[in-house]
Design a protein around this motif. Structure first.
Motif, PDB file in Angstrom:
ATOM      1  N   MET A  75       0.828  -1.203   0.000  1.00 43.27           N
ATOM      2  CA  MET A  75       0.000   0.000   0.000  1.00 43.27           C
ATOM      3  C   MET A  75       0.868   1.260   0.000  1.00 43.27           C
ATOM      4  O   MET A  75       0.583   2.235  -0.716  1.00 43.27           O
ATOM      5  N   LEU A  76       1.929   1.238   0.795  1.00 43.93           N
ATOM      6  CA  LEU A  76       2.804   2.408   0.893  1.00 43.93           C
ATOM      7  C   LEU A  76       3.478   2.689  -0.447  1.00 43.93           C
ATOM      8  O   LEU A  76       3.535   3.843  -0.894  1.00 43.93           O
ATOM      9  N   GLY A  77       3.974   1.629  -1.076  1.00 40.12           N
ATOM     10  CA  GLY A  77       4.606   1.810  -2.375  1.00 40.12           C
ATOM     11  C   GLY A  77       3.641   2.368  -3.412  1.00 40.12           C
ATOM     12  O   GLY A  77       3.978   3.274  -4.177  1.00 40.12           O
ATOM     13  N   ALA A 147      -3.310   5.681   0.776  1.00 43.38           N
ATOM     14  CA  ALA A 147      -2.857   6.234   2.056  1.00 43.38           C
ATOM     15  C   ALA A 147      -3.727   5.719   3.202  1.00 43.38           C
ATOM     16  O   ALA A 147      -3.220   5.324   4.260  1.00 43.38           O
ATOM     17  N   LEU A 148      -5.046   5.700   2.984  1.00 44.99           N
ATOM     18  CA  LEU A 148      -5.950   5.164   4.007  1.00 44.99           C
ATOM     19  C   LEU A 148      -5.711   3.669   4.205  1.00 44.99           C
ATOM     20  O   LEU A 148      -5.744   3.168   5.336  1.00 44.99           O
ATOM     21  N   GLY A 149      -5.441   2.951   3.098  1.00 43.52           N
ATOM     22  CA  GLY A 149      -5.126   1.529   3.211  1.00 43.52           C
ATOM     23  C   GLY A 149      -3.854   1.293   3.994  1.00 43.52           C
ATOM     24  O   GLY A 149      -3.757   0.353   4.800  1.00 43.52           O
ATOM     25  N   THR A 150      -2.870   2.167   3.794  1.00 45.23           N
ATOM     26  CA  THR A 150      -1.615   2.073   4.538  1.00 45.23           C
ATOM     27  C   THR A 150      -1.868   2.261   6.034  1.00 45.23           C
ATOM     28  O   THR A 150      -1.379   1.484   6.867  1.00 45.23           O
ATOM     29  N   GLY A 151      -2.636   3.288   6.378  1.00 43.67           N
ATOM     30  CA  GLY A 151      -2.949   3.535   7.783  1.00 43.67           C
ATOM     31  C   GLY A 151      -3.727   2.390   8.406  1.00 43.67           C
ATOM     32  O   GLY A 151      -3.498   2.009   9.566  1.00 43.67           O
ATOM     33  N   PHE A 152      -4.650   1.801   7.637  1.00 39.99           N
ATOM     34  CA  PHE A 152      -5.424   0.658   8.134  1.00 39.99           C
ATOM     35  C   PHE A 152      -4.492  -0.510   8.442  1.00 39.99           C
ATOM     36  O   PHE A 152      -4.604  -1.152   9.501  1.00 39.99           O
ATOM     37  N   CYS A 153      -3.554  -0.794   7.543  1.00 40.82           N
ATOM     38  CA  CYS A 153      -2.597  -1.882   7.780  1.00 40.82           C
ATOM     39  C   CYS A 153      -1.753  -1.617   9.022  1.00 40.82           C
ATOM     40  O   CYS A 153      -1.505  -2.528   9.824  1.00 40.82           O
TER      41      CYS A 153
END
Length: 279
Positions: A75-77, A147-153
């Motif tokens: 997600m971050l990438g 970005a939201l997916g990164t935060g969720f992870c």
């Protein structure tokens, strides 16, 4: 929360900011993230040989955390492909403290007092303020989603590791095995970037792996703190890494507005104080 535990978490936040600054200045962030993962694996290989195994039940959490970390790196990438770091990073990190506090309340019954929630809110506002100019310029749909997916992870592996390390019977062993399984992340990136790895300058290898050592140390300190403090509070204090990263950007990379970032730092400092006094 004792001053010692707060100091440990804030030290971890500074270290986290340092390795994110390393990634930020890299020409190829995906390759650098892979080298950061490799920087976890090298010392962890030695540690798992020397240390006893963590409890059997904690291995389930180590494996879940590894899978979620893989999703985090992915997600971050992707987020960095669609948006700037100054936009993606505050969104991803800003939602984490509230999510972790929510998951901890639902899964392990950790209920934070109102004062701690106010502190979490101040830290979240400070995170957004630190990159306000970039956020005002607009966030693309894909950048926002990733970005939201990164935060969720981040929120998921934070809670999973918080539960797992408490069950492990040995924080060092849990830390070592979690770091060692970054082997899969490093391997995945290595396969994707196999053609360019041989051409990487030695300096890039060294910087990436050193970034991994810093990152591993930072997360080890956070894991230790999770034995003694509520998961939501630990997460909120850890996310002060955003303002440390912003200050590093201002001092060393000549980025941004110092008054805005100072204001963000003050807000976060109040948030840290409220959380420390509340729990």
């Amino acid at each position: 929360m004792t001053l010692f535990v707060i100091a440990i978490i804030l030290t971890a936040a500074v270290l986290h900011a340092v390795w994110n600054a390393i990634v930020k200045t890299a020409a190829d962030r995906t390759t650098t993230l892979g080298l950061v993962a490799l920087g976890h694996v090298i010392p962890a290989t030695v540690m798992i040989v020397l240390l006893p195994l963590p409890s059997a039940e904690s291995f389930t959490y180590i494996l879940i955390s590894t899978v979620v970390h893989f999703g985090y790196y992915f997600m971050l990438g992707k987020a960095y492909q669609h948006g700037d770091l100054s936009v993606v990073y505050p969104i991803a990190r800003g939602i984490v403290p509230a999510l972790v506090s929510l998951w901890a309340m639902l899964l392990v019954g950790e209920v934070l007092p109102l004062q701690a929630w106010v502190g979490i809110a101040l830290i979240a506002v400070g995170i957004q303020l630190s990159s306000w100019k970039a956020l005002r310029s607009g966030v693309g749909r894909w950048a926002l989603g990733f970005a939201l997916g990164t935060g969720f992870c981040i929120s998921i592996y934070s809670v999973v590791d918080g539960i797992g390390v408490r069950l492990s019977g040995n924080t060092l062993s849990y830390w070592a095995w979690g770091a060692f399984l970054h082997l899969f992340i490093a391997g995945f990136v290595g396969i994707r970037r196999r053609k360019s790895l041989a051409e990487l300058p030695a300096k890039v290898w060294v910087i990436g792996i050193l970034g991994g050592l810093v990152s591993m140390t930072a997360y080890g300190l956070v894991l230790y703190a999770k034995n003694f403090a509520p998961l939501g509070a630990v997460s909120a204090l850890r996310e002060t890494s955003v303002i440390f990263a912003a200050l590093i950007g201002f001092v060393f990379l000549k980025e941004g507005n110092w008054m805005r970032r100072l204001g963000a730092a003050v807000l976060m400092a109040f948030g840290v104080a409220l959380i420390g006094l509340a729990v």
